[in-house]
Structures are given as C-alpha cells and as structure tokens.
Design a protein around this motif. Structure first.
Motif, short mmCIF file in Angstrom:
data_model
loop_
_atom_site.label_atom_id
_atom_site.label_comp_id
_atom_site.label_asym_id
_atom_site.label_seq_id
_atom_site.Cartn_x
_atom_site.Cartn_y
_atom_site.Cartn_z
N THR A 66 0.83 -1.20 0.00
CA THR A 66 0.00 0.00 0.00
C THR A 66 0.87 1.26 0.00
O THR A 66 0.61 2.21 -0.75
CB THR A 66 -0.93 0.00 1.22
OG1 THR A 66 -1.72 -1.18 1.19
CG2 THR A 66 -1.83 1.21 1.25
N TYR A 69 2.57 1.70 -3.37
CA TYR A 69 1.60 2.15 -4.36
C TYR A 69 1.33 3.65 -4.18
O TYR A 69 1.28 4.41 -5.14
CB TYR A 69 0.31 1.35 -4.24
CG TYR A 69 -0.72 1.68 -5.29
CD1 TYR A 69 -0.56 1.28 -6.60
CD2 TYR A 69 -1.85 2.42 -4.95
CE1 TYR A 69 -1.49 1.58 -7.56
CE2 TYR A 69 -2.80 2.73 -5.91
CZ TYR A 69 -2.62 2.31 -7.22
OH TYR A 69 -3.55 2.63 -8.15
N ALA A 70 1.15 4.08 -2.93
CA ALA A 70 0.91 5.50 -2.65
C ALA A 70 2.12 6.34 -3.04
O ALA A 70 1.97 7.43 -3.61
CB ALA A 70 0.58 5.69 -1.16
N CYS A 71 3.31 5.84 -2.76
CA CYS A 71 4.52 6.58 -3.13
C CYS A 71 4.63 6.72 -4.65
O CYS A 71 5.01 7.79 -5.15
CB CYS A 71 5.76 5.90 -2.58
SG CYS A 71 5.98 6.10 -0.81
N SER A 72 4.31 5.67 -5.37
CA SER A 72 4.39 5.76 -6.83
C SER A 72 3.34 6.73 -7.37
O SER A 72 3.60 7.47 -8.33
CB SER A 72 4.23 4.39 -7.48
OG SER A 72 2.92 3.92 -7.34
N ALA A 73 2.15 6.76 -6.75
CA ALA A 73 1.12 7.72 -7.18
C ALA A 73 1.58 9.15 -6.92
O ALA A 73 1.41 10.04 -7.77
CB ALA A 73 -0.18 7.44 -6.44
N ILE A 74 2.19 9.39 -5.77
CA ILE A 74 2.68 10.74 -5.44
C ILE A 74 3.82 11.12 -6.38
O ILE A 74 3.88 12.26 -6.85
CB ILE A 74 3.12 10.80 -3.97
CG1 ILE A 74 1.88 10.73 -3.07
CG2 ILE A 74 3.92 12.06 -3.69
CD1 ILE A 74 2.19 10.57 -1.61
N LYS A 75 4.70 10.17 -6.70
CA LYS A 75 5.79 10.45 -7.62
C LYS A 75 5.23 10.79 -9.00
O LYS A 75 5.72 11.71 -9.66
CB LYS A 75 6.73 9.26 -7.70
CG LYS A 75 7.95 9.53 -8.55
CD LYS A 75 8.91 8.37 -8.48
CE LYS A 75 10.15 8.49 -9.30
NZ LYS A 75 10.28 9.49 -10.25
N SER A 76 4.20 10.06 -9.41
CA SER A 76 3.58 10.36 -10.71
C SER A 76 2.98 11.76 -10.70
O SER A 76 3.06 12.48 -11.69
CB SER A 76 2.50 9.33 -11.02
OG SER A 76 3.06 8.06 -11.15
N MET A 77 2.37 12.13 -9.57
CA MET A 77 1.79 13.47 -9.48
C MET A 77 2.90 14.52 -9.53
O MET A 77 2.75 15.55 -10.19
CB MET A 77 0.99 13.61 -8.19
CG MET A 77 -0.30 12.82 -8.20
SD MET A 77 -1.13 12.81 -6.61
CE MET A 77 -1.54 14.52 -6.42
N SER A 80 4.08 14.92 -12.98
CA SER A 80 3.11 15.53 -13.89
C SER A 80 3.06 17.05 -13.77
O SER A 80 2.34 17.70 -14.54
CB SER A 80 1.72 14.95 -13.63
OG SER A 80 1.28 15.31 -12.35
#
Length: 121
Positions: A66, A69-77, A80
C-alpha cells in the motif's frame, strides 16, 4: 587407628558416590532426555510465535504494498507538474488569443458603422 581407617573408608565411599552422581548427571542419555523435555515444553510456544510472525509478515507485506503504491502515485503526481505547467501556459495563451479575437471582432463591427455616414443606413 580405627577412626582414621573409618574416615578413609567414608572418604572413598563419598568420592565414589560423588563420581557416580557426576557420571549420571552428565551421561548422554540423561542429557538427551533433558533436551527432549525442554523441546516438549518450549515447542508449542515456539510454534505459536512462528504462526504470529507469519501473520505479522503477511500484514506488513500488505502495508508495504500500500505504501509503495501510494509513493508511486505521489511520484507520478510530482512528475506531472511539467504537464500542468504546459496546460497552464496553453490556457493563458488561449485566453489571450480569445481576448485579441474579441477585440478584433469588436473593431471590425464598429469600423463599418463608422464608415457609413449617420442617417444613410
């Protein structure tokens, strides 16, 4: 003399008794019995600890997944932000073009009316 002889015999008997107890206490079969008894007493507790550790490992693996996954979402943000800056720039440019177009359309409708003399429409 009999007392000295008696003391010697008592000493020999106690030495033999002590040696026998030492051999008996350190005999391999007794040691194995003690190990077996120790294992028998501690094995259920160790099995419970193993089960608890496996459960905690599963829970921690879920939590780690979890978090990753959250870290990868934040990195993607964070990655971007370049796109958001580009979108912002394009929006500002399109707003400026719309204002120019509106100003140009306003001038083009006003200009033909001013060319015609009043009252000759």
């Amino acid at each position: 003399m009999e007392e000295a002889e008696m003391q010697l015999k008592v000493k020999k008997v106690t030495d033999k008794f002590t040696e026998s107890l030492y051999v008996l206490a350190n005999e391999p079969s007794v040691a194995l019995y003690r190990l077996q008894e120790h294992v028998r007493r501690s094995l259920p507790e160790l099995a419970q600890h193993k089960s608890d550790m496996q459960s905690w490992e599963e829970q921690s693996q879920g939590a780690i997944y979890t978090v990753e996954y959250a870290c990868s979402a934040i990195k993607s943000m964070a990655d971007s932000s370049v796109y958001f800056r580009s979108i912002d720039s394009l929006l500002r440019h399109s707003i400026a073009l719309r204002e120019r177009l509106g100003a140009a359309q306003g001038r083009s409708t006003i200009a033909p009316q001013s060319k015609n003399p009043p009252g000759t429409s």
